[in-house]
Design an enzyme around this catalytic site. Sequence first.
Site, PDB file in Angstrom:
ATOM      1  CG  HIS A 195      -1.984  -0.960   1.230  1.00 40.12           C
ATOM      2  ND1 HIS A 195      -2.509  -1.514   2.360  1.00 40.12           N
ATOM      3  CD2 HIS A 195      -2.651  -1.489   0.210  1.00 40.12           C
ATOM      4  CE1 HIS A 195      -3.454  -2.352   2.026  1.00 40.12           C
ATOM      5  NE2 HIS A 195      -3.568  -2.346   0.726  1.00 40.12           N
ATOM      6  CB  CYS A 508       2.401  -1.284 -19.764  1.00 44.30           C
ATOM      7  SG  CYS A 508       2.227  -2.993 -19.272  1.00 44.30           S
TER       8      CYS A 508
END
Length: 581
Positions: A195, A508
């Site tokens: 996170h 990407c």
Amino acid sequence: MSARRRVIKGISISSGIAQGRARVIAPGQQKVPEMRIAAAAVKTEIAALDRAVAETVDELKQLRRSAGRKLGDAVGKVFDAQLLIANDQEFLNRVREEITERKRNAGFIYNLFVHRTTAELKKSSEQYMRQMVQEIEGVAHRVMSHLGGTRKKSPIRYREGTIIVTRSLTPGEVINYRNMKAAGMVAEAGGRHSHMALIARSLMIPVTVAGNACERIPNGSRIVVDGTNGSIIINPTDKEWADFHKKRKRLGPASLRRIKKLPEIPPETADGVPVNVAANLEFPGPVDDILSDQKIPVGLYRTEFLYLEADDFPDEEAQYKYYLRLAEKFSRSSVILRTFDLGSDKIKPDSLTAVEDNPALGWRGIRSMLEQPETFKRQIRAILRASTLKNLSILLPMISDVSEYKKARRLIAQVMFELRKEKTPFHSDIPVGIMVEVPSAALTADLLASEVDFISIGTNDLTQYTMSADRNNSRVAGLYNPYHPSVMNLIKMTVDAGRRHNKPVNICGELAGDPLAVPLLIGMGVSSLSMNPARIVDCCRLIKKIDSRLVRHLVEPVLSSNSAPAVVRKLQNYRNALENK
Ligand code: PEP
Ligand code: MG
């Protein structure tokens, strides 16, 4: 300058450059003095603990609200885990009982219990449990500072250019340190997918992880944190300092506003070949408006963040609203939604998930989704329902065999059948592509390219799997090198397969936004580069200087190089020549 220059090679968590003085903070190390208390003081000690916990809870709620306002509810919800920990009454009751029985100060007992809990968790074989340690230590740090009355009521502001060096970082700490004006952060532990990494990236705070950083970086020393390649330079030379200063200006948050000044999107090479430049996103943030105003597409949307913030798979309705908002926001361009790329290290353990010694080689990406077809179909339903503007695509992560693609397509076809039956509108020709990020996919790219609608090369994972070097492990960071000729050859094979089958090939991974790699990738014939938004301006400017016919000549020498440094040298020579033109 007399101080000795040293370089620590760590791993990149959040790109960008930070320069300043190291401020070494090692929470969890602080010793709380043990004090005997009188029986009559037990009540007062427990009341002090309860007050400190209540203040921590208030503080976390406030953080949750402000993060939600600034970065969207998804980020705000990250604090829910910490709120649960702070409010864990079972734990607090045990602390209260021990204070009463042993007649010791609240801080000492609370700290003791925290250490016991985290010591157990640190031994766990599950990364999910080990990551909990950071959350618990973050909460404990808050409770302890309220208990000791050391927390200043008015927010501290660090001196300009302060770089926090600490053991670990929780999402709350990243936001707090940023609010206190820290320029960058170094932690000893933490993964690129944690996170805190996602929050640091969306806040554009350079963060690097390096083992034993608190011991290796002297407090107060002058350092540069290069969050882009994960290195930390202690006592850099004056020339280096000045060079990094220039680079920092180019890569910092202000660079996002520069996107607005770009004269043309997509940019064209010097000989007039358009190159599609797109953005990688993880969750909503202030950059969305800038990108959508400029009609810059989203080349990779990592939807697993939806899982990570809720610690569970969101229901169909919540996902539908989320994807619809994205489709509408980028109505003048397009969004490639990658289906959940989760592994056993991130999915909450249940009957389906076993503890794995090697999560990166295990139940990850499409593998875990195909074994949870209801979850996969729910996400596909939500994406399809949101697809009526015809600007969404579906991207399947971690494909290692063509059968996985076919199975996924069958599930997608089933969802389409159900939606038709219900007369729910959707885009029936929605493109479905795959990530090529494991060597088996690159080596069978022809087979895959003949089936899929488009390909997106994930160079981050392709590098880790080709080099067998864990991208989160700073010990093998020297081996983890996307410029290794083996990785370069796999990229080229994939691009060629795409061209033979007339299928678009995007890049990407981080390499897509690396100025050294961009000329080579264009030379290989890549149709689209999707990158961290902070890289877009520089890349667009670079593309305008490149002659696509000339950079084709870079390809062969690179592919036949015998080492990564040799590849880098050749690309650097081209770059120098371009700059001196
Ligand atoms: C990659 O692997 O290059 C990629 C883009 O995906 P992620 O970094 O999310 O694994
Ligand atoms: Mg990947």
